[in-house]
Design a protein around this motif. Structure first.
Motif, mmCIF file in Angstrom:
data_model
loop_
_atom_site.group_PDB
_atom_site.id
_atom_site.type_symbol
_atom_site.label_atom_id
_atom_site.label_comp_id
_atom_site.label_asym_id
_atom_site.label_seq_id
_atom_site.Cartn_x
_atom_site.Cartn_y
_atom_site.Cartn_z
ATOM 1 N N MET A 1 0.850 -1.206 0.000
ATOM 2 C CA MET A 1 0.000 0.000 0.000
ATOM 3 C C MET A 1 0.881 1.251 0.000
ATOM 4 S SD MET A 1 -2.960 1.187 2.703
ATOM 5 C CE MET A 1 -4.267 0.242 1.963
ATOM 6 N N THR A 2 0.509 2.248 -0.805
ATOM 7 C CA THR A 2 1.273 3.485 -0.891
ATOM 8 C C THR A 2 0.939 4.406 0.272
ATOM 9 O OG1 THR A 2 -0.408 4.618 -2.183
ATOM 10 C CG2 THR A 2 1.207 3.309 -3.413
ATOM 11 N N ASP A 3 1.759 5.481 0.420
ATOM 12 C CA ASP A 3 1.490 6.481 1.452
ATOM 13 C C ASP A 3 0.125 7.123 1.232
ATOM 14 O OD1 ASP A 3 3.880 6.037 2.693
ATOM 15 O OD2 ASP A 3 4.951 7.621 1.602
ATOM 16 N N THR A 4 -0.256 7.309 -0.061
ATOM 17 C CA THR A 4 -1.565 7.901 -0.371
ATOM 18 C C THR A 4 -2.694 7.001 0.097
ATOM 19 O OG1 THR A 4 -0.623 9.012 -2.289
ATOM 20 C CG2 THR A 4 -3.016 8.786 -2.235
ATOM 21 N N ASP A 5 -2.532 5.662 -0.134
ATOM 22 C CA ASP A 5 -3.554 4.710 0.312
ATOM 23 C C ASP A 5 -3.671 4.710 1.832
ATOM 24 O OD1 ASP A 5 -4.083 3.957 -2.287
ATOM 25 O OD2 ASP A 5 -2.631 2.316 -2.272
ATOM 26 N N MET A 6 -2.526 4.770 2.510
ATOM 27 C CA MET A 6 -2.554 4.807 3.975
ATOM 28 C C MET A 6 -3.245 6.068 4.469
ATOM 29 S SD MET A 6 -1.910 3.350 6.860
ATOM 30 C CE MET A 6 -0.586 2.138 6.832
ATOM 31 N N ALA A 7 -2.975 7.192 3.808
ATOM 32 C CA ALA A 7 -3.635 8.451 4.185
ATOM 33 C C ALA A 7 -5.146 8.348 3.998
ATOM 34 C CB ALA A 7 -3.070 9.604 3.360
ATOM 35 N N ALA A 8 -5.582 7.680 2.904
ATOM 36 C CA ALA A 8 -7.015 7.505 2.665
ATOM 37 C C ALA A 8 -7.641 6.624 3.750
ATOM 38 C CB ALA A 8 -7.242 6.886 1.284
ATOM 39 N N LEU A 9 -6.895 5.590 4.171
ATOM 40 C CA LEU A 9 -7.377 4.723 5.241
ATOM 41 C C LEU A 9 -7.528 5.511 6.545
ATOM 42 C CD1 LEU A 9 -8.078 1.841 6.200
ATOM 43 C CD2 LEU A 9 -5.647 1.487 6.629
ATOM 44 N N GLU A 10 -6.529 6.338 6.862
ATOM 45 C CA GLU A 10 -6.592 7.185 8.064
ATOM 46 C C GLU A 10 -7.793 8.121 7.993
ATOM 47 O OE1 GLU A 10 -4.753 7.083 10.688
ATOM 48 O OE2 GLU A 10 -2.789 6.238 10.204
ATOM 49 N N ALA A 11 -8.014 8.709 6.795
ATOM 50 C CA ALA A 11 -9.133 9.635 6.630
ATOM 51 C C ALA A 11 -10.471 8.923 6.829
ATOM 52 C CB ALA A 11 -9.075 10.277 5.242
ATOM 53 N N ARG A 12 -10.564 7.686 6.337
ATOM 54 C CA ARG A 12 -11.805 6.923 6.498
ATOM 55 C C ARG A 12 -12.060 6.612 7.966
ATOM 56 N NH1 ARG A 12 -16.847 6.319 5.690
ATOM 57 N NH2 ARG A 12 -17.635 4.193 5.919
ATOM 58 N N ILE A 13 -11.021 6.285 8.712
ATOM 59 C CA ILE A 13 -11.162 6.007 10.146
ATOM 60 C C ILE A 13 -11.662 7.247 10.870
ATOM 61 C CG2 ILE A 13 -9.839 5.540 12.256
ATOM 62 C CD1 ILE A 13 -8.088 3.628 10.558
ATOM 63 N N GLU A 14 -11.092 8.413 10.557
ATOM 64 C CA GLU A 14 -11.532 9.660 11.192
ATOM 65 C C GLU A 14 -12.981 9.973 10.830
ATOM 66 O OE1 GLU A 14 -9.954 11.359 13.450
ATOM 67 O OE2 GLU A 14 -8.210 10.051 13.354
ATOM 68 N N ALA A 15 -13.353 9.699 9.561
ATOM 69 C CA ALA A 15 -14.725 9.969 9.121
ATOM 70 C C ALA A 15 -15.727 9.099 9.882
ATOM 71 C CB ALA A 15 -14.849 9.729 7.617
ATOM 72 N N ILE A 16 -15.370 7.837 10.111
ATOM 73 C CA ILE A 16 -16.268 6.945 10.849
ATOM 74 C C ILE A 16 -16.427 7.413 12.291
ATOM 75 C CG2 ILE A 16 -16.508 4.593 11.759
ATOM 76 C CD1 ILE A 16 -15.281 3.585 9.161
ATOM 77 N N LYS A 17 -15.341 7.901 12.884
ATOM 78 C CA LYS A 17 -15.431 8.440 14.252
ATOM 79 C C LYS A 17 -16.426 9.592 14.310
ATOM 80 C CE LYS A 17 -10.747 7.116 15.684
ATOM 81 N NZ LYS A 17 -9.404 7.613 16.051
ATOM 82 N N ASP A 18 -16.386 10.456 13.286
ATOM 83 C CA ASP A 18 -17.331 11.576 13.232
ATOM 84 C C ASP A 18 -18.763 11.070 13.053
ATOM 85 O OD1 ASP A 18 -15.402 13.491 13.557
ATOM 86 O OD2 ASP A 18 -15.120 13.836 11.416
ATOM 87 N N GLN A 19 -18.935 10.047 12.195
ATOM 88 C CA GLN A 19 -20.269 9.485 11.961
ATOM 89 C C GLN A 19 -20.843 8.867 13.231
ATOM 90 O OE1 GLN A 19 -20.498 6.905 8.442
ATOM 91 N NE2 GLN A 19 -18.897 8.138 7.476
ATOM 92 N N LYS A 20 -19.970 8.235 14.035
ATOM 93 C CA LYS A 20 -20.446 7.637 15.288
ATOM 94 C C LYS A 20 -21.044 8.677 16.214
ATOM 95 C CE LYS A 20 -18.331 4.375 17.494
ATOM 96 N NZ LYS A 20 -17.282 3.671 18.250
ATOM 97 N N LYS A 21 -20.417 9.873 16.223
ATOM 98 C CA LYS A 21 -20.975 10.951 17.056
ATOM 99 C C LYS A 21 -22.326 11.396 16.511
ATOM 100 C CE LYS A 21 -16.340 12.684 18.152
ATOM 101 N NZ LYS A 21 -15.390 13.802 17.962
ATOM 102 N N ALA A 22 -22.457 11.432 15.183
ATOM 103 C CA ALA A 22 -23.680 11.927 14.558
ATOM 104 C C ALA A 22 -24.857 10.978 14.766
ATOM 105 C CB ALA A 22 -23.454 12.155 13.060
ATOM 106 N N VAL A 23 -24.599 9.656 14.868
ATOM 107 C CA VAL A 23 -25.697 8.678 15.003
ATOM 108 C C VAL A 23 -25.836 8.185 16.443
ATOM 109 C CG1 VAL A 23 -25.390 7.944 12.615
ATOM 110 C CG2 VAL A 23 -24.228 6.682 14.436
#
Length: 520
Positions: A1-23
């Motif tokens: 996995m490239t650095d870009t892919d890892m960054a996308a994975l990190e971003a997805r994890i942060e997005a899910i954390k935000d979604q958990k607060k919203a629901v």
């Protein structure tokens, strides 16, 4: 996995954390998000482990192995910005500065770190978010949390400065849970405007709010409202509801979460975590649901409980006068008098306000979870905390530029953003024209014209056209052997693209600068 892919994975994890607060409260959605988050965390751990193993077993030599041990990422809550993003940010800062200057503000600068005792006890429950620095055998310091407390310290130190209208644009630091995609960062810029000095009531406050509205409108952030309230009304409200004096600030911090949590959760925090009587919490609930405009002042003044509280009535009188001034400034259509706004910072003493998004008409722009995009209020006692009694009343605003940037970035096509200020590109057709291109560049620079040329002795023509198109450079000065021999240049308007409608003129070399200035 490239650095870009890892960054996308990190971003997805942060997005899910935000979604958990919203629901929060929806057990099925919470469980599904928790399951996905668990899988992503396991994937991240496995990839990190694999990367470490690869770094340790690759036999490219000691230097290569050592280099591969670095984790090439920025710290959590920080971000690199490329040239296109920086062009957008510079435009934002320029528009903000223009408004500050329009209102006659001067600028100052303060250190990025302060003595820890200066910052301690000024931010209520948010004090835990301050970055403390290690003791290096000298003074105990912390990174600044905002620009307001350092400004108050500056006023206390500079005793000749009793009245000032100042702005400051600088980075601050908070050890918060970040969401980079929403503009919630650990390192971020604040753009502050403050009026310090003793003036007649509500006049500086009205101008500060006018400045906030001017900035947000100039940035075209979208649909927003400025929620406004008053600390004296809130303190009076808490008192008449039966909140003990020693709990007012902690209960205020709980109420301040109503923009992120439903009333039921805020009530639970007040009663179960902070020990407030349920009946008292219910009385608070009756007030914090009230919203309106200037007419709400009359409603509150007629309230049987609030009308008996001196602080509340003083705050209501301030708000009534403030709305009169804000109507004259033409911004009341942007305001909502909202008693759920509490602003948990300890130093506020009067009017408080906060700009929040109301959703977006653009399907490409997601505003949920962004939070406030600007805020501020009156803090009359903060300077006195440092000076031992030298009281300088202050009122100000702070623009959440990172959150504004996240909104603007969503609706912007980065490829179309001009990242340089270059107005002219010097193109050579044919060989051995480098020195002539350099002479032309010097002439243009001497005339104050922003110009560039390609750093190749014999650059290919398509590569030069590509630079013009990619950087949206408006004009091209074109020379070939014939033009040099005749003492002329061709000036092509590139705003239609290299293959667009022809707007090309041939002028004498001596007329080149004047023609370019007239065309631009």
């Amino acid at each position: 996995m490239t650095d870009t892919d890892m960054a996308a994975l990190e971003a997805r994890i942060e997005a899910i954390k935000d979604q958990k607060k919203a629901v929060k409260g929806d057990k099925a959605k919470e469980a599904a998000l928790a399951d996905e988050l668990k899988k992503l965390n396991l994937k991240r751990a496995a990839l990190a482990k694999a990367a470490k193993l690869a770094a340790g077993t690759d036999g490219d030599g000691d230097d290569a192995a050592q280099a591969k041990k670095f984790t090439l990422k920025v710290p959590k809550g920080t971000k690199d910005y490329n040239e296109k993003e920086m062009a957008i940010r510079e435009d934002i800062f320029a528009k903000i500065r223009a408004v500050f200057n329009r209102h006659g503000a001067v600028t100052i600068d303060t250190p990025v770190f302060e003595l820890r005792e200066i910052l301690a006890g000024k931010y209520g429950e948010d004090s835990k978010l301050i970055y403390d620095l290690q003791d290096q055998g000298g003074e105990i310091c912390s990174l600044r949390y905002d620009l307001t407390v350092p400004f108050a310290r500056y006023l206390a130190m500079n005793k000749d400065t009793q009245n000032i209208k100042r702005y400051q644009i600088a980075k601050v630091y908070r050890r918060d849970q970040p969401s980079v995609t929403k503009g919630r960062m650990r390192e971020f810029y604040q753009c502050d405007f403050d009026i310090a000095g003793t003036y007649d009531p509500m006049i500086p406050d009205a101008e500060a709010i006018r400045v906030m509205v001017e900035i947000l409108d100039s940035l075209k952030v979208g649909n927003y409202t400025v929620k406004i309230s008053h600390r004296k009304i809130l303190d009076g409200m808490f008192a008449v509801c039966g909140v003990p004096a020693d709990k007012i600030r902690s209960i205020s911090s709980a109420v301040d979460k109503l923009d992120k949590m439903p009333w039921e959760d805020v009530r639970k925090e007040m009663t179960e975590e902070k020990g407030l009587e349920p009946a008292v919490a219910d009385r608070i609930g009756e007030y914090v649901k009230l919203k309106g405009s200037k007419e709400l002042c009359a409603v509150l003044a007629a309230d049987a409980r609030l009308s008996q509280n001196e602080a509340a009535m003083a705050g209501i009188a301030d708000m009534d006068l403030l709305f009169t001034y804000l109507d004259l400034f033409g911004v009341t259509d942007r305001l909502t008098f909202d008693l759920s706004l509490a602003r948990g910072l300890d130093y506020y003493t009067g009017v408080i306000y906060e700009a929040v998004m109301l959703g977006s008409d653009d399907p490409n722009v997601e505003t949920s979870g962004v939070g406030s995009i600007a805020s501020g209020g009156r803090y009359d006692e903060l300077v006195g905390m440092f000076s031992g009694g030298k009281r300088i009343p202050c009122v100000g605003i702070s623009i959440g530029v990172e959150r504004v940037f996240s909104l603007i970035l969503q609706r912007t096509r980065l490829a179309a953003v001009k990242s340089t200020h270059t107005d002219v590109y010097i193109i050579g057709i044919g060989a051995n024209l480098l020195q002539e291109r350099m002479r032309i560049a010097r002439e243009l620079w001497d005339a104050g014209i922003r110009a560039e040329f390609m750093f190749k002795v014999n650059p290919k023509l398509p590569a030069q056209w590509t630079v013009c198109e990619r950087e949206s450079i408006p004009l091209a000065v074109i020379i070939g052997g014939d033009e040099v021999a005749k003492g002329v240049v061709k000036i092509k308007d590139m705003r239609g693209g290299p293959d667009g409608p022809s707007k090309e003129v041939t002028v004498a070399r001596s007329d080149m600068v004047a023609t370019i200035i007239a065309t631009l």
